[in-house]
Design an enzyme around this catalytic site. Structure first.
Site, PDB file in Angstrom:
ATOM      1  N   LYS A   1       6.869   3.213  18.229  1.00  0.00           N
ATOM      2  CA  LYS A   1       7.049   4.628  17.891  1.00  0.00           C
ATOM      3  C   LYS A   1       7.599   5.414  19.076  1.00  0.00           C
ATOM      4  CE  LYS A   1       3.258   4.109  14.618  1.00  0.00           C
ATOM      5  NZ  LYS A   1       1.812   4.336  14.360  1.00  0.00           N
TER       6      LYS A   1
ATOM      7  N   THR B   1       0.826  -1.216   0.000  1.00  0.00           N
ATOM      8  CA  THR B   1       0.000   0.000   0.000  1.00  0.00           C
ATOM      9  C   THR B   1       0.857   1.262   0.000  1.00  0.00           C
ATOM     10  OG1 THR B   1      -1.768  -1.151   1.174  1.00  0.00           O
ATOM     11  CG2 THR B   1      -1.797   1.251   1.239  1.00  0.00           C
TER      12      THR B   1
ATOM     13  N   GLY C   1      -2.094   5.798   6.387  1.00  0.00           N
ATOM     14  CA  GLY C   1      -2.711   5.879   5.071  1.00  0.00           C
ATOM     15  C   GLY C   1      -1.671   5.964   3.974  1.00  0.00           C
TER      16      GLY C   1
ATOM     17  N   GLU D   1      11.182   9.454   8.706  1.00  0.00           N
ATOM     18  CA  GLU D   1      10.063  10.329   9.052  1.00  0.00           C
ATOM     19  C   GLU D   1       8.737   9.583   9.048  1.00  0.00           C
ATOM     20  OE1 GLU D   1       8.447  13.095  10.678  1.00  0.00           O
ATOM     21  OE2 GLU D   1      10.224  14.014   9.802  1.00  0.00           O
TER      22      GLU D   1
END
Length: 436
Positions: free
Chosen positions: A205, A13, A302, A129
């Site tokens: 994270k 994706t 996304g 990033e």
């Protein structure tokens, strides 16, 4: 015109989003870079599936080595995900003198030391990033714009799946399992959502953010991690009655020579900006000694937002190549040789307010038993909610405490859970009022 050759490993994706960005905004990137970015090769085990992009078939391969050992390729984008073979690919690319761009937070959380040491030795960049908060620029501001600050806290809502579930439970009163199913059908949650709902993705994270902000290595295994699967819509409703929202919060703090690094459901005041982060959105809030509080908010996942972050790193590395200044900014803001060795504060030492929920038989004297045990452990009650009685049935008892050591809370709840009248294991949620 100068040209930078790029190899992409992983055509899922996010990889598809990267290719879209290469194709759709090639002219914009060329104008801003003063050079051409050339996507020379794409490696994936599946090169047959139609991903909605038009490509020259000759640049597709199932063999990542065609990228890793191609001397004309300057940088490698790793979007395989997971630990292996991503780790092997990245280390091999570094050994061949190629710069790395990755969105792989799990890889960096567990193998970051090894990868960054290899990159420093070889004199190449590792950029990531996209590994934290998707399309929200978080890593670069910490390393660059805010690098003259001593960071005191870093707080994050870093998992869109959890935030979507908690938002629905809070606003609509839906049950956890029902909302999770809806999230999976809408594509907001994986078929196996364990890493998301149990806090593991958020902890990956946080491991990166705490190292960046505090200049110390925080081992992933030392991060306290708790998910949202035990929460009920009742907890979200009770929280609002007390003036709080519940968020799965990543919390990093530094003080008194120790670091706090924890991920867990957290009650935050309903008036705080983080309480207004709803749905699949993410946010990171930093507190620096000179800049004060800074909050970065946007789409944390996304295809397109994450691809945007990946391509920003590609552009940054390309500029470093042209100016002959790789490693101008170390991957973690400073060389690992300059890291401080700070311990992580044990959770038992945490002092906080707590939300406690008990499921007990509705009998006379139950509340007295519970409050007596809490008192024996030096835990005082701030306020309480006891819904309508159900004589002979199970009733919820909800208590807010004053500040208490976590060790005392755990000891008291273990004792309360042994009471004959208890019908559910007690639940506690930490209340965070010191949010910067």
């Amino acid at each position: 015109m100068k040209e930078i050759n790029v190899g992409l490993i992983g055509f899922g994706t996010i990889g598809t989003g990267v290719v879209h960005n290469f194709q759709q905004n090639a002219d914009v990137m060329e104008q801003r870079l003063g050079a051409r970015l050339n996507l020379q090769k794409i490696a994936d085990l599946d090169v047959i599936t139609d991903r909605g992009v038009t490509l020259d078939p000759s640049i597709l391969t199932t063999d990542a080595n065609e990228i890793l050992h191609d001397p004309e390729i300057d940088m490698v984008i790793e979007l395989v995900g997971g630990y292996e073979p991503a780790r092997t690919f990245v280390l091999e690319a570094i050994s061949q003198g190629k710069h790395i761009i990755t969105a792989n937070k799990a890889l960096l959380a567990l193998h970051g030391d090894e990868i960054l040491a290899a990159a420093e030795e070889k004199g190449v960049n590792v950029m990531f990033e996209a590994a934290v908060a998707g399309g929200i620029p978080v890593i670069s501001p910490i390393k660059e714009n805010l690098c003259a600050n001593r960071f005191r806290t870093v707080l994050g809502i870093l998992n869109g799946t959890c935030n979507y579930i908690l938002t629905r439970m809070s606003q609509d009163g839906d049950d956890f399992s029902e909302v999770l199913k809806d999230a999976q059908e809408a594509g907001f949650a994986e078929a196996d959502p364990t890493f998301d709902i149990e806090g593991v993705d958020t902890a990956h994270k946080l491991a990166i953010l705490t190292s960046l902000c505090f200049g110390t290595k925080v081992d992933f295994d030392s991060i306290y991690t708790e998910g949202i699967s035990r929460l009920s819509s009742l907890d979200l409703q009770f929280a609002r009655q007390f003036g709080y929202e519940i968020k799965l919060l990543a919390i990093g703090k530094i003080g008194y020579g120790k670091v706090e690094a924890r991920v867990h459901p957290t009650m935050i005041p309903i008036s705080h900006p983080l309480a207004e982060v709803h749905g699949v959105f993410n946010a990171v809030r930093l507190l620096g000694d000179f800049v004060g509080p800074v909050m970065l908010h946007g789409q944390g996942a996304g295809m397109e937002p994450t691809a945007s972050a990946v391509m920003g790193d590609v552009m940054s590395v390309a500029r470093d190549i042209f100016t002959g200044s790789p490693l101008r900014t170390p991957a973690m803001g400073c060389s690992q040789s300059n890291f401080e060795d700070l311990p992580v504060r044990p959770m038992e030492d945490l002092v906080s307010q707590y939300y406690l929920r008990f499921g007990a038989l509705d009998r006379p004297g139950v509340l007295a038993q519970i409050s007596g045990i809490l008192g024996n452990h030096d835990i005082s009650i701030s306020s309480m909610i006891q819904p309508d009685r159900q004589i002979g049935g199970t009733v919820s008892i909800v208590i807010m405490t004053h500040e208490a050591p976590e060790a005392n809370i755990r000891a008291a709840l273990a004792e309360i859970d042994e009471l004959e009248v208890m019908r559910e294991k007690s639940l506690f949620i930490r209340i965070e009022n010191d949010l910067g």
